[in-house]
Scaffold this motif. Structure first.
Motif, PDB file in Angstrom:
ATOM      1  N   THR A  71      73.648  68.598  54.944  1.00 35.69           N
ATOM      2  CA  THR A  71      75.929  68.430  54.587  1.00 35.69           C
ATOM      3  C   THR A  71      76.255  68.325  53.069  1.00 35.69           C
ATOM      4  O   THR A  71      75.396  67.159  53.601  1.00 35.69           O
ATOM      5  N   MET A 154      68.304  78.099  55.055  1.00 33.05           N
ATOM      6  CA  MET A 154      69.089  78.403  54.294  1.00 33.05           C
ATOM      7  C   MET A 154      69.580  79.773  55.648  1.00 33.05           C
ATOM      8  O   MET A 154      70.132  79.385  56.392  1.00 33.05           O
ATOM      9  N   TYR A 157      69.172  77.457  59.224  1.00 34.57           N
ATOM     10  CA  TYR A 157      70.806  76.742  58.955  1.00 34.57           C
ATOM     11  C   TYR A 157      71.839  77.803  59.639  1.00 34.57           C
ATOM     12  O   TYR A 157      72.018  77.272  60.493  1.00 34.57           O
ATOM     13  N   SER A 158      71.656  78.837  58.644  1.00 33.43           N
ATOM     14  CA  SER A 158      73.000  80.068  59.441  1.00 33.43           C
ATOM     15  C   SER A 158      72.784  80.338  60.516  1.00 33.43           C
ATOM     16  O   SER A 158      73.632  79.998  61.293  1.00 33.43           O
ATOM     17  N   PHE A 183      74.875  77.764  50.183  1.00 30.04           N
ATOM     18  CA  PHE A 183      74.196  76.310  50.379  1.00 30.04           C
ATOM     19  C   PHE A 183      73.789  75.371  48.811  1.00 30.04           C
ATOM     20  O   PHE A 183      73.912  76.376  47.978  1.00 30.04           O
ATOM     21  N   VAL A 190      68.236  71.397  51.045  1.00 29.38           N
ATOM     22  CA  VAL A 190      68.874  72.674  50.983  1.00 29.38           C
ATOM     23  C   VAL A 190      69.982  71.889  51.925  1.00 29.38           C
ATOM     24  O   VAL A 190      69.405  71.300  52.804  1.00 29.38           O
ATOM     25  N   LEU A 192      73.848  72.697  53.694  1.00 29.34           N
ATOM     26  CA  LEU A 192      74.937  73.610  53.799  1.00 29.34           C
ATOM     27  C   LEU A 192      76.148  73.048  52.877  1.00 29.34           C
ATOM     28  O   LEU A 192      76.381  71.329  52.889  1.00 29.34           O
TER      29      LEU A 192
END
Ligand code: TMP
Length: 240
Positions: A71, A154, A157-158, A183, A190, A192
């Motif tokens: 993050t 993405m 992770y989401s 992101f 990548v 968050l």
């Protein structure tokens, strides 16, 4: 650490300000009390919203990091401020939905409240000028907004964040209907970015369906400040 002086302001959004931090590769994100809806058409100041959302987002970003997801968040430095890594925001917003609501319900002419068999991941091109139009992953790649591998990360992770948030809110008697994530790019990875707050989520009280999120403001359903104070009490076990 106090909020940086005005001359350090880099960018002002609808709900947050971004300031240059002491380190060139870091920023301070300052959470305002401003609430907007319908791309800024409706506006209000919601008492203590910035303090509530800053702490809720910091709390969830730590949980996301504990899942092994990188993050931009470093730490909270003041009631409305967070120290974060400076990232390049990827202009593709990810919405995860567990229940039909909002723009999905409207787009398909369906009532709100139908539970989906599994989470639905949607993408929107981040553009205030265009009102964040929906886009698919192929379009995002071909238009140069994101790389394919970034969209893969993405999505993964989401969905992991969704699992964590569903369980967390579920334990508090709250159904997570949907939420939006943003992101960024940092050192070839990548991460968050942005926030995880009730401004960017739909949260319905289990059993009653009472809305505990920014729809209270969007749809004039009651006092958003009171609603957010109630959420804060549920999350932190203390009043604000
Ligand atoms: P939607 O149903 O309006 O597409 O919204 C889906 C989710 O995304 C909902 O939890 C609210 C959040 N959201 C934002 O965070 N910012 C926005 O500008 C919009 C339209 C929605």
């Amino acid at each position: 650490m106090s909020t940086p002086p005005a001359e350090r302001l880099l960018y002002e959004g609808k709900a947050k300000q971004v300031y240059a931090a002491d380190a060139p590769d870091q920023v301070v994100i300052h959470y305002k009390d401003d609430a907007t809806a319908f791309n800024g058409v409706k506006k209000a100041s919601i008492a203590d919203k910035g303090v509530i959302n800053c702490r809720i987002s910091a709390f969830f970003m730590d949980k996301v990091a504990a899942l092994g997801i990188p993050t931009a968040f470093i730490r909270q430095t003041a009631p409305r401020d967070q120290l974060c890594h400076r990232v390049e925001i990827i202009p593709v917003e990810v919405v995860v939905r567990n229940v039909v609501a909002g723009s999905l319900a409207k787009r398909l002419g369906q009532p709100e409240g139908q539970r989906l068999a599994r989470p639905l991941v949607e993408h929107f091109y981040k553009s205030d000028a265009l009102n964040d139009p929906q886009i698919n992953e192929e379009g995002a790649v071909l238009m140069g907004y994101a790389h394919g591998w970034e969209l893969v990360a993405m999505r993964e992770y989401s969905l992991s964040v969704n699992d964590m948030l569903l369980a967390f809110w579920g334990d508090l008697g709250v159904d997570l209907v949907d939420f939006k994530l943003e992101f960024g790019r940092l050192g070839g990875r990548v991460v968050l970015a942005d926030e995880i707050t009730p401004d960017g989520s739909r949260l319905w009280e289990r059993g009653t369906g009472r809305k505990l999120d920014k729809d209270v403001f969007r749809r004039d359903l009651g006092d958003l400040s009171e609603t957010y104070r109630e959420l804060y009490r549920r999350v932190f076990g203390e009043s604000i």
